[in-house]
Design an enzyme around this catalytic site. Sequence first.
Site, PDB file in Angstrom:
ATOM      1  N   SER A   1      10.419 -14.545 -69.037  1.00  0.00           N
ATOM      2  CA  SER A   1      11.396 -14.380 -67.966  1.00  0.00           C
ATOM      3  C   SER A   1      11.949 -12.950 -67.970  1.00  0.00           C
ATOM      4  O   SER A   1      11.167 -12.006 -67.924  1.00  0.00           O
ATOM      5  CB  SER A   1      12.501 -15.436 -68.122  1.00  0.00           C
ATOM      6  OG  SER A   1      13.347 -15.473 -67.001  1.00  0.00           O
TER       7      SER A   1
ATOM      8  N   ASP B   1       6.871 -23.755 -62.464  1.00  0.00           N
ATOM      9  CA  ASP B   1       7.946 -22.791 -62.717  1.00  0.00           C
ATOM     10  C   ASP B   1       8.824 -22.709 -61.471  1.00  0.00           C
ATOM     11  O   ASP B   1       8.354 -22.354 -60.391  1.00  0.00           O
ATOM     12  CB  ASP B   1       7.346 -21.419 -63.032  1.00  0.00           C
ATOM     13  CG  ASP B   1       8.376 -20.418 -63.530  1.00  0.00           C
ATOM     14  OD1 ASP B   1       9.522 -20.450 -63.050  1.00  0.00           O
ATOM     15  OD2 ASP B   1       8.019 -19.601 -64.391  1.00  0.00           O
TER      16      ASP B   1
ATOM     17  N   HIS C   1       9.330 -23.238 -66.218  1.00  0.00           N
ATOM     18  CA  HIS C   1       9.715 -21.867 -66.597  1.00  0.00           C
ATOM     19  C   HIS C   1      10.145 -21.903 -68.054  1.00  0.00           C
ATOM     20  O   HIS C   1      11.314 -22.193 -68.380  1.00  0.00           O
ATOM     21  CB  HIS C   1      10.860 -21.400 -65.701  1.00  0.00           C
ATOM     22  CG  HIS C   1      11.244 -19.964 -65.904  1.00  0.00           C
ATOM     23  ND1 HIS C   1      10.466 -18.921 -65.483  1.00  0.00           N
ATOM     24  CD2 HIS C   1      12.345 -19.405 -66.492  1.00  0.00           C
ATOM     25  CE1 HIS C   1      11.054 -17.777 -65.777  1.00  0.00           C
ATOM     26  NE2 HIS C   1      12.195 -18.043 -66.402  1.00  0.00           N
TER      27      HIS C   1
END
Length: 366
Positions: A55, A151, A187
């Site tokens: 991320s 995600d 995610h």
Amino acid sequence: MSVRGLMFKKNKLKFLVILLVTLFSFNSLVLADEVVPKLSGYGADLSQTSVSGLSSGGFMTAQLHVAFSDRFVGAGIMAAGPFDCVGIKQEKNLNRSMNFATAVCMKPLKGMEPDGAKLFKKAVELAAQKKIDDVNNLKDDRVYIFTGSKDQTVDTPVVDQVNAFYEAAGLKPEQINYRRDLLNAGHAIISPYADAPCEVTQAPYINKCGARESAPAVLTQIYGTLNPPAKQLSGKIIEFDQSEFIPPEAKYTSMSRKAYVYVPEICNTESCKVHIAIHGCQQGAKKIGDKYYTTTGYNEIADTNKMIVLYPQADNSVLQNPQGCWDFWGYSTDDSQAAPVFYTKESPQMKTIMAMVDRLGEKPSK
């Protein structure tokens, strides 16, 4: 209520406010006086340094790998976009840049995705201006890229442009391992030590997806065949004072006082390579405790392969960085600077991380 009653209530409230302020000040003083050990040198082999992240940590990984390309042999970029994703027309205004980062680098409308090839051309220009290292350093590196189809934070078309960037940089197909086939992953970084199911996008963003593992996949792509992960760790996780490395002139680093490093037992007597593992938004130790630096699988694979793992720590700040993200839109830029520096070698966060790496390369003190 009588006047006397009102005055009593007012004075009581004033006393409570004073008491709370006093307690807060005392706790702050205690924290300020807390002794945090300094990071030791281990004589690490810095010619074999690599970096990976998830991320915002993935965005930071892309920035570190490109800006300091002379220092790295490879990178792992998970659920994130390419170097300087916010792109060609970076605006200094914080809110506009944050909004632009969300619109282009996380969940863009079709046609609004970043352009990896154009961003590589910008990197070439930045290298010519000596703001980043020579991009030709990237040509012999190895890169791991990951995205999950479920995600809900960073869309796959954004991650596609990481692949496009490195292709434009001249990396051959065998140098890039782009995994976009884990169809049900959310995610998250994938780890066998996780509790969360594969498909979710929720804290702590560490998911279990069967036999898949992010850390060994990243490190195998970078270094080649490795020994299997340790079943029992030989070394220990060391907490140290990260603030020692933050440039004194930097105002907006949004980095914690403490950070962590895993040192296998063998690295106390032999020279080991270094891997930097960078957490994502809402994954710092103040938010999820020790989960990122104990349950993501890096330590186990590092333990059997003579590798020190550095875990830098970002922290939230109310105005600049409420989610505790690494800077990929410009919040760490000082007001006195004419243009953003978060993607250059002048980035205060990147300078801090590289200073910690340099310390690991120093000879241990006797």
